[in-house]
Design a protein around this motif. Structure first.
Motif, PDB file in Angstrom:
ATOM      1  N   LEU A 183       0.840  -1.195   0.000  1.00 47.74           N
ATOM      2  CA  LEU A 183       0.000   0.000   0.000  1.00 47.74           C
ATOM      3  C   LEU A 183       0.876   1.245   0.000  1.00 47.74           C
ATOM      4  O   LEU A 183       1.929   1.270   0.646  1.00 47.74           O
ATOM      5  CB  LEU A 183      -0.914   0.034   1.229  1.00 47.74           C
ATOM      6  CG  LEU A 183      -1.842  -1.162   1.465  1.00 47.74           C
ATOM      7  CD1 LEU A 183      -2.678  -0.920   2.714  1.00 47.74           C
ATOM      8  CD2 LEU A 183      -2.744  -1.414   0.261  1.00 47.74           C
ATOM      9  N   THR A 184       0.444   2.266  -0.709  1.00 50.70           N
ATOM     10  CA  THR A 184       1.097   3.566  -0.609  1.00 50.70           C
ATOM     11  C   THR A 184       0.405   4.366   0.496  1.00 50.70           C
ATOM     12  O   THR A 184      -0.656   3.986   0.994  1.00 50.70           O
ATOM     13  CB  THR A 184       1.010   4.347  -1.928  1.00 50.70           C
ATOM     14  OG1 THR A 184      -0.369   4.635  -2.215  1.00 50.70           O
ATOM     15  CG2 THR A 184       1.597   3.542  -3.086  1.00 50.70           C
ATOM     16  N   GLU A 185       1.002   5.473   0.878  1.00 49.95           N
ATOM     17  CA  GLU A 185       0.416   6.342   1.913  1.00 49.95           C
ATOM     18  C   GLU A 185      -0.975   6.793   1.482  1.00 49.95           C
ATOM     19  O   GLU A 185      -1.188   7.185   0.334  1.00 49.95           O
ATOM     20  CB  GLU A 185       1.299   7.572   2.116  1.00 49.95           C
ATOM     21  CG  GLU A 185       0.718   8.589   3.076  1.00 49.95           C
ATOM     22  CD  GLU A 185       1.381   9.948   2.978  1.00 49.95           C
ATOM     23  OE1 GLU A 185       0.975  10.854   3.719  1.00 49.95           O
ATOM     24  OE2 GLU A 185       2.293  10.103   2.138  1.00 49.95           O
ATOM     25  N   THR A 186      -1.929   6.718   2.404  1.00 41.19           N
ATOM     26  CA  THR A 186      -3.286   7.181   2.113  1.00 41.19           C
ATOM     27  C   THR A 186      -3.579   8.461   2.889  1.00 41.19           C
ATOM     28  O   THR A 186      -3.117   8.635   4.020  1.00 41.19           O
ATOM     29  CB  THR A 186      -4.328   6.116   2.477  1.00 41.19           C
ATOM     30  OG1 THR A 186      -4.167   5.740   3.858  1.00 41.19           O
ATOM     31  CG2 THR A 186      -4.178   4.888   1.602  1.00 41.19           C
ATOM     32  N   ARG A 187      -4.347   9.348   2.265  1.00 38.47           N
ATOM     33  CA  ARG A 187      -4.743  10.602   2.910  1.00 38.47           C
ATOM     34  C   ARG A 187      -5.971  11.157   2.197  1.00 38.47           C
ATOM     35  O   ARG A 187      -6.271  10.754   1.068  1.00 38.47           O
ATOM     36  CB  ARG A 187      -3.603  11.624   2.886  1.00 38.47           C
ATOM     37  CG  ARG A 187      -3.041  11.916   1.512  1.00 38.47           C
ATOM     38  CD  ARG A 187      -1.697  12.636   1.581  1.00 38.47           C
ATOM     39  NE  ARG A 187      -1.098  12.792   0.267  1.00 38.47           N
ATOM     40  CZ  ARG A 187      -1.286  13.826  -0.535  1.00 38.47           C
ATOM     41  NH1 ARG A 187      -2.058  14.835  -0.137  1.00 38.47           N
ATOM     42  NH2 ARG A 187      -0.721  13.899  -1.722  1.00 38.47           N
ATOM     43  N   PRO A 188      -6.703  12.071   2.837  1.00 36.84           N
ATOM     44  CA  PRO A 188      -7.899  12.625   2.213  1.00 36.84           C
ATOM     45  C   PRO A 188      -7.539  13.486   0.999  1.00 36.84           C
ATOM     46  O   PRO A 188      -6.545  14.215   1.015  1.00 36.84           O
ATOM     47  CB  PRO A 188      -8.515  13.487   3.324  1.00 36.84           C
ATOM     48  CG  PRO A 188      -7.876  13.023   4.590  1.00 36.84           C
ATOM     49  CD  PRO A 188      -6.508  12.550   4.215  1.00 36.84           C
ATOM     50  N   GLY A 189      -8.349  13.397  -0.047  1.00 39.74           N
ATOM     51  CA  GLY A 189      -8.173  14.219  -1.238  1.00 39.74           C
ATOM     52  C   GLY A 189      -9.463  14.929  -1.596  1.00 39.74           C
ATOM     53  O   GLY A 189     -10.555  14.529  -1.168  1.00 39.74           O
ATOM     54  N   LEU A 190      -9.351  15.983  -2.391  1.00 37.35           N
ATOM     55  CA  LEU A 190     -10.510  16.802  -2.752  1.00 37.35           C
ATOM     56  C   LEU A 190     -11.287  17.162  -1.483  1.00 37.35           C
ATOM     57  O   LEU A 190     -12.459  16.828  -1.321  1.00 37.35           O
ATOM     58  CB  LEU A 190     -11.405  16.074  -3.762  1.00 37.35           C
ATOM     59  CG  LEU A 190     -10.739  15.687  -5.092  1.00 37.35           C
ATOM     60  CD1 LEU A 190     -11.718  14.956  -5.997  1.00 37.35           C
ATOM     61  CD2 LEU A 190     -10.161  16.898  -5.811  1.00 37.35           C
ATOM     62  N   VAL A 191     -10.599  17.869  -0.595  1.00 39.65           N
ATOM     63  CA  VAL A 191     -11.112  18.096   0.753  1.00 39.65           C
ATOM     64  C   VAL A 191     -10.894  19.558   1.159  1.00 39.65           C
ATOM     65  O   VAL A 191      -9.894  20.172   0.761  1.00 39.65           O
ATOM     66  CB  VAL A 191     -10.397  17.139   1.747  1.00 39.65           C
ATOM     67  CG1 VAL A 191      -8.902  17.408   1.815  1.00 39.65           C
ATOM     68  CG2 VAL A 191     -11.012  17.186   3.122  1.00 39.65           C
ATOM     69  N   PRO A 192     -11.816  20.165   1.920  1.00 34.75           N
ATOM     70  CA  PRO A 192     -11.598  21.539   2.395  1.00 34.75           C
ATOM     71  C   PRO A 192     -10.369  21.627   3.295  1.00 34.75           C
ATOM     72  O   PRO A 192     -10.018  20.680   4.002  1.00 34.75           O
ATOM     73  CB  PRO A 192     -12.878  21.844   3.186  1.00 34.75           C
ATOM     74  CG  PRO A 192     -13.908  20.916   2.625  1.00 34.75           C
ATOM     75  CD  PRO A 192     -13.164  19.664   2.269  1.00 34.75           C
ATOM     76  N   LEU A 338      -6.658   9.612  -1.443  1.00 33.56           N
ATOM     77  CA  LEU A 338      -5.416   9.550  -2.198  1.00 33.56           C
ATOM     78  C   LEU A 338      -4.624   8.333  -1.740  1.00 33.56           C
ATOM     79  O   LEU A 338      -4.679   7.948  -0.573  1.00 33.56           O
ATOM     80  CB  LEU A 338      -4.590  10.809  -1.977  1.00 33.56           C
ATOM     81  CG  LEU A 338      -5.143  12.090  -2.599  1.00 33.56           C
ATOM     82  CD1 LEU A 338      -4.631  13.305  -1.842  1.00 33.56           C
ATOM     83  CD2 LEU A 338      -4.760  12.180  -4.065  1.00 33.56           C
ATOM     84  N   GLY A 339      -3.846   7.744  -2.653  1.00 35.92           N
ATOM     85  CA  GLY A 339      -3.072   6.565  -2.308  1.00 35.92           C
ATOM     86  C   GLY A 339      -3.929   5.318  -2.336  1.00 35.92           C
ATOM     87  O   GLY A 339      -5.080   5.329  -2.781  1.00 35.92           O
ATOM     88  N   GLY A 340      -3.340   4.203  -1.883  1.00 33.64           N
ATOM     89  CA  GLY A 340      -4.070   2.946  -1.869  1.00 33.64           C
ATOM     90  C   GLY A 340      -3.175   1.795  -2.262  1.00 33.64           C
ATOM     91  O   GLY A 340      -1.973   1.804  -1.971  1.00 33.64           O
ATOM     92  N   VAL A 341      -3.746   0.806  -2.936  1.00 32.96           N
ATOM     93  CA  VAL A 341      -2.967  -0.363  -3.343  1.00 32.96           C
ATOM     94  C   VAL A 341      -1.905   0.076  -4.347  1.00 32.96           C
ATOM     95  O   VAL A 341      -2.198   0.756  -5.333  1.00 32.96           O
ATOM     96  CB  VAL A 341      -3.874  -1.446  -3.944  1.00 32.96           C
ATOM     97  CG1 VAL A 341      -3.045  -2.601  -4.506  1.00 32.96           C
ATOM     98  CG2 VAL A 341      -4.851  -1.958  -2.890  1.00 32.96           C
ATOM     99  N   ASP A 342      -0.673  -0.308  -4.071  1.00 33.90           N
ATOM    100  CA  ASP A 342       0.471   0.102  -4.878  1.00 33.90           C
ATOM    101  C   ASP A 342       0.336  -0.444  -6.301  1.00 33.90           C
ATOM    102  O   ASP A 342       0.182  -1.652  -6.502  1.00 33.90           O
ATOM    103  CB  ASP A 342       1.755  -0.428  -4.233  1.00 33.90           C
ATOM    104  CG  ASP A 342       3.000   0.248  -4.748  1.00 33.90           C
ATOM    105  OD1 ASP A 342       3.071   0.520  -5.964  1.00 33.90           O
ATOM    106  OD2 ASP A 342       3.920   0.494  -3.933  1.00 33.90           O
ATOM    107  N   THR A 343       0.410   0.447  -7.270  1.00 31.64           N
ATOM    108  CA  THR A 343       0.223   0.026  -8.663  1.00 31.64           C
ATOM    109  C   THR A 343       1.339  -0.905  -9.150  1.00 31.64           C
ATOM    110  O   THR A 343       1.159  -1.623 -10.136  1.00 31.64           O
ATOM    111  CB  THR A 343       0.144   1.246  -9.595  1.00 31.64           C
ATOM    112  OG1 THR A 343       1.344   2.023  -9.463  1.00 31.64           O
ATOM    113  CG2 THR A 343      -1.058   2.110  -9.239  1.00 31.64           C
TER     114      THR A 343
END
Length: 395
Positions: A183-192, A338-343
């Motif tokens: 997994l790559t680092e995950t974080r919120p995207g398209l967010v205030p 953002l992020g998730g299963v490593d491509t």
């Protein structure tokens, strides 16, 4: 014990598309979802009208540790392909700004279309079904709250961590990790974005004020609306830039895009020397914002009493107002993860795990995240279709 060619976990955009494509190829497909109804996130998207794709879809408008990964799927299933499906079902649609395509009536039309296509392809759907355990020997064994099923292929399509109130979980990520995928680092995207201190003190009274602006961070720049909130900033330009922003970094706002604020202010000083700065700024900016900026930058004086140097300083801030967010509003308000299963662990053509034959990961759970405006739906359609097509054509 029921046996299927494929079990799809998740009855959202990517999962239904994968099931449809596999079912069309004559495969026996089961879709499982813990929610009581399919397509929950589709229904709330686009203000209930579903911004279902974007005509400007290109790989460069997606974020990933491997920016080339999405290229194959996006080329094989394009916005035109999805629009053909929409038009086949006679769903009225319209184009808004920046290539965004929306339903005229309701997002329910898109969900109904996907369910109709799945039904026509012989796909079986079980909602309100909790997955208890997934294992693999020669086949995948999926234990659920409604019994155990076996399948040659398993599609992880339960989405990411965004909007947990809609039932979002890290299930696909956890399961992928258990099967050895990175997994790559995950974080919120398209967010205030949120702020503290003096910046928030300025923004909070402006809650509800919106204006066209250009938001920038690094090399990324988005010219769209910015909205002040009681916690900081939102609006399309801010949501876009949030996917590129990292904690500790600054963003900048051009509050008068396409204009020369120095020339405007110096001209007004000459033409209207008795005018107050807030009155002059209100010619170009929303009134509440103009007043707040005048009080902060040019207090208690007429334009004639402002030095050219002071006006040029204000102009510089209007062109590139530097702001350092304290954080974001998190997954609760994020449109995507953002992020998730490593491509690196997936085939770009089929979305199949390289080291686990028969395991596919599609949609938001993959480390591919699009811009605001229909791009993430297009990734869901494309990745789901590619996985389903691979299952359908497999011996």
């Amino acid at each position: 014990m029921d046996e299927y060619d494929a079990v799809v976990l998740g009855a959202g955009a990517a999962g239904l598309m994968a099931a449809m494509a596999a079912g069309r190829g004559g495969r026996r497909v089961l879709v499982l979802d813990h929610a009581p109804h399919a397509g929950a996130k589709i229904l709330i998207s686009g203000g209930g009208r579903c911004n279902f794709t974007n005509t400007g879809t290109v790989p460069e408008r997606f974020l990933s540790a491997n920016p080339h990964f999405a290229r194959s799927a996006l080329a094989r299933f394009t916005p035109r392909h999805f629009l053909d499906l929409v038009e086949k079902h006679r769903i009225p649609w319209h184009e808004k700004t920046l290539g965004q395509l929306f339903c005229d009536r309701s997002a329910r039309d898109i969900v109904a279309m996907l369910l109709d296509e799945c039904a026509a392809a012989g796909v079986e759907l079980r909602t309100g079904t909790r997955v208890i355990e997934v294992t693999k020997s020669d086949r995948f064994r999926v234990e659920t709250s409604r019994g155990t099923v076996l399948a040659r292929a398993l599609v992880l399509a339960t989405g990411g961590l965004s909007i947990p109130k809609m039932g979002a979980t890290g299930f696909s990520l956890d399961l992928a990790r258990r099967f050895g995928l990175r997994l790559t680092e995950t974080r919120p995207g398209l967010v205030p974005l949120t702020f503290e201190g003096e910046a928030l003190a300025l923004m909070r009274p402006l809650s509800g004020v919106a204006l066209p602006a250009v938001a920038r961070t690094g090399k990324a720049a988005f010219p769209e609306a910015v909205l002040f909130t009681h916690r900081g900033l939102s609006g399309p330009a801010i949501l876009q830039i949030s996917s590129y922003w990292r904690p500790g970094e600054a963003i900048s706002l051009d509050l008068l895009p396409g204009q020369d604020p120095a020339a405007l202010l110096l001209e007004r000083k000459k033409a209207r020397p008795r005018a107050e700065p807030r009155t002059v700024l209100a010619e170009f900016l929303p009134q509440r914002l103009a007043q707040a900026l005048a009080e902060a930058w040019l207090p208690d004086a007429e334009m004639a009493n402002q030095t050219d140097k002071a006006l040029r300083g204000v102009a510089e801030r209007l062109r590139a107002l530097p702001l350092t967010p304290s954080g974001t509003e998190g997954y609760a308000k994020a449109e995507v993860m953002l992020g998730g299963v490593d491509t690196r662990d997936l085939s770009s053509r089929s979305l199949e795990a390289k080291a686990v034959p028969g395991l596919f990961v599609v949609g938001e759970a993959v480390d591919v995240t699009g811009w605001l405006g229909g791009y993430n739906f297009q990734w869901a359609w494309a990745s789901g279709w590619c996985a389903g097509e691979a299952i359908a054509t497999r011996d």
